[in-house]
Design a protein around this motif. Sequence first.
Motif, PDB file in Angstrom:
ATOM      1  N   ASP A 237     -50.677  20.463  23.988  1.00  0.00           N
ATOM      2  CA  ASP A 237     -50.373  21.139  25.586  1.00  0.00           C
ATOM      3  C   ASP A 237     -50.742  22.403  25.390  1.00  0.00           C
ATOM      4  N   ILE A 238     -50.749  23.223  24.357  1.00  0.00           N
ATOM      5  CA  ILE A 238     -50.910  24.872  24.504  1.00  0.00           C
ATOM      6  C   ILE A 238     -52.289  24.805  23.977  1.00  0.00           C
ATOM      7  N   ASP A 239     -53.176  23.837  23.606  1.00  0.00           N
ATOM      8  CA  ASP A 239     -54.445  23.913  23.384  1.00  0.00           C
ATOM      9  C   ASP A 239     -55.263  22.843  23.683  1.00  0.00           C
ATOM     10  N   PRO A 240     -55.588  22.692  25.024  1.00  0.00           N
ATOM     11  CA  PRO A 240     -56.221  21.542  25.577  1.00  0.00           C
ATOM     12  C   PRO A 240     -57.674  21.413  25.228  1.00  0.00           C
ATOM     13  N   ARG A 241     -57.946  20.012  24.921  1.00  0.00           N
ATOM     14  CA  ARG A 241     -59.286  19.777  24.326  1.00  0.00           C
ATOM     15  C   ARG A 241     -59.655  18.329  24.972  1.00  0.00           C
ATOM     16  N   GLY A 242     -61.126  18.071  24.836  1.00  0.00           N
ATOM     17  CA  GLY A 242     -61.443  16.757  25.125  1.00  0.00           C
ATOM     18  C   GLY A 242     -61.534  16.228  26.560  1.00  0.00           C
ATOM     19  N   THR A 243     -61.836  15.118  26.908  1.00  0.00           N
ATOM     20  CA  THR A 243     -61.986  14.566  28.176  1.00  0.00           C
ATOM     21  C   THR A 243     -60.965  13.159  28.335  1.00  0.00           C
ATOM     22  N   ASP A 244     -61.472  11.918  28.354  1.00  0.00           N
ATOM     23  CA  ASP A 244     -60.874  10.956  28.547  1.00  0.00           C
ATOM     24  C   ASP A 244     -60.169  10.373  27.218  1.00  0.00           C
ATOM     25  N   LEU A 245     -59.235   9.557  27.118  1.00  0.00           N
ATOM     26  CA  LEU A 245     -58.470   8.962  26.075  1.00  0.00           C
ATOM     27  C   LEU A 245     -58.372   7.265  26.538  1.00  0.00           C
ATOM     28  N   ALA A 263     -49.966   8.052  22.865  1.00  0.00           N
ATOM     29  CA  ALA A 263     -51.094   8.521  23.334  1.00  0.00           C
ATOM     30  C   ALA A 263     -50.818   9.729  24.156  1.00  0.00           C
ATOM     31  N   ARG A 264     -51.456  10.783  23.708  1.00  0.00           N
ATOM     32  CA  ARG A 264     -51.303  12.126  24.192  1.00  0.00           C
ATOM     33  C   ARG A 264     -52.637  12.688  24.585  1.00  0.00           C
ATOM     34  N   ASN A 265     -52.849  13.001  25.884  1.00  0.00           N
ATOM     35  CA  ASN A 265     -54.076  13.714  26.466  1.00  0.00           C
ATOM     36  C   ASN A 265     -53.864  14.743  26.949  1.00  0.00           C
ATOM     37  N   TYR A 266     -54.493  15.909  26.376  1.00  0.00           N
ATOM     38  CA  TYR A 266     -54.431  17.029  27.026  1.00  0.00           C
ATOM     39  C   TYR A 266     -55.717  17.851  27.341  1.00  0.00           C
ATOM     40  N   GLY A 267     -56.459  16.638  27.528  1.00  0.00           N
ATOM     41  CA  GLY A 267     -58.068  17.083  27.896  1.00  0.00           C
ATOM     42  C   GLY A 267     -58.293  17.097  29.411  1.00  0.00           C
ATOM     43  N   SER A 268     -59.479  17.105  29.825  1.00  0.00           N
ATOM     44  CA  SER A 268     -59.612  17.186  31.313  1.00  0.00           C
ATOM     45  C   SER A 268     -59.891  15.646  32.071  1.00  0.00           C
ATOM     46  N   GLY A 269     -59.695  14.818  31.223  1.00  0.00           N
ATOM     47  CA  GLY A 269     -59.893  13.395  31.771  1.00  0.00           C
ATOM     48  C   GLY A 269     -58.864  12.426  31.950  1.00  0.00           C
ATOM     49  N   SER A 270     -58.718  11.147  32.170  1.00  0.00           N
ATOM     50  CA  SER A 270     -57.592  10.297  32.196  1.00  0.00           C
ATOM     51  C   SER A 270     -57.189   9.483  30.649  1.00  0.00           C
ATOM     52  N   THR A 271     -56.028   9.072  31.032  1.00  0.00           N
ATOM     53  CA  THR A 271     -55.651   8.104  29.831  1.00  0.00           C
ATOM     54  C   THR A 271     -55.515   6.820  30.351  1.00  0.00           C
TER      55      THR A 271
END
Length: 362
Positions: A237-245, A263-271
Amino acid sequence: DITITTEAATVVQGRMHGIYANNKGKGKTTITANGDVTAMVAEGIAVRNGRFDTPVGTDLTVTTGVSTTVSGYEGIRALNYGSGSTTVTANGDVTATGRSFGLGIIARNGRLETPVGMDVTVTTGVGTTISGGYGIAALNYGSGSTTVTANGDVTATGSYGLGIKARNGLSFRPAAGTDLTVTTGVSTTVSGYDGIYAHNFGSGSTTVIVNGDVTATGDGSYSFGTGFGINARNGSDIDPRGTDLTVTIGVGATVTGSTAIFARNYGSGSTTVTVGAASTVTSTGVDANGFAIDLRGRPGNIVLAGTLNGGGGGAVRFDQAAALEDRLELHPTATVNGNVFAGPGTDTLAFGGSGAGEFDLS
């Protein structure tokens, strides 16, 4: 280059290492063991390109033959400080006798202080067993993808050992790696304190595909693991990386854990979590954090054709902090045992698939 090949039906035994190769040159390293390899003290197979303070070499490849065995305190250790990729293919059994900390297979590109290399790939053959304090660890501090494909069983026997651990980079460090993918084969079993741990601090997507059984033995009380069947994550949550999960549970597969799928997704995509027909996702957690599926970060989409057995918290928990557009799609064969907690945003309950079914939404 360094190349070591053993013939079929041979046995290589060593007090420290069965096979040891350290490449300090500019080329690649290739180990092919077509017979059994055993070490009494250290690794069955230990191979390295360069070292952390002297990155040299290119590709590093370890292959074991069908029906072979490799054993030692650690089974196979492949460390690559070169510019190429690391590939480990185990077509036979690999056993780490170090029950608490011994790794069945570890494959790594670079390290935090030396981010070098490209892809990391670990593949195990049908009918094989990989076991140790930890089962399989694939760690990538390079610039490529990380892929683990377990076509056989993987067992972590250590008190807090992970069945499969796959990771690109590390939080609060420069992004390392791209896509991260973990796949298990039909009729396989994976078990450990966490069954599958897939954390991506790189620039790409994270994908977990389960076609067999995954079981977490942890009870949720240890600070470095909480008994997740599947623990999948893009950034933080304080270091967003990646895209979809994406997490996909295949037809007839099972996932069990204190929280079965986290499943925790803090990237730019969807989960997206898909639970196939005749598959079962079960929480064994008895407290308020025990869920079959627990999603955080980006908008979540759950497609359910199998069965969710909730724990002490419920069956499903969408992110409770952010106003997201979450979605739950139920197919006629779906069963949800436990409460579903929508988030504070605008969520959708949809009905999909083919055929007829009945749902009690009380």
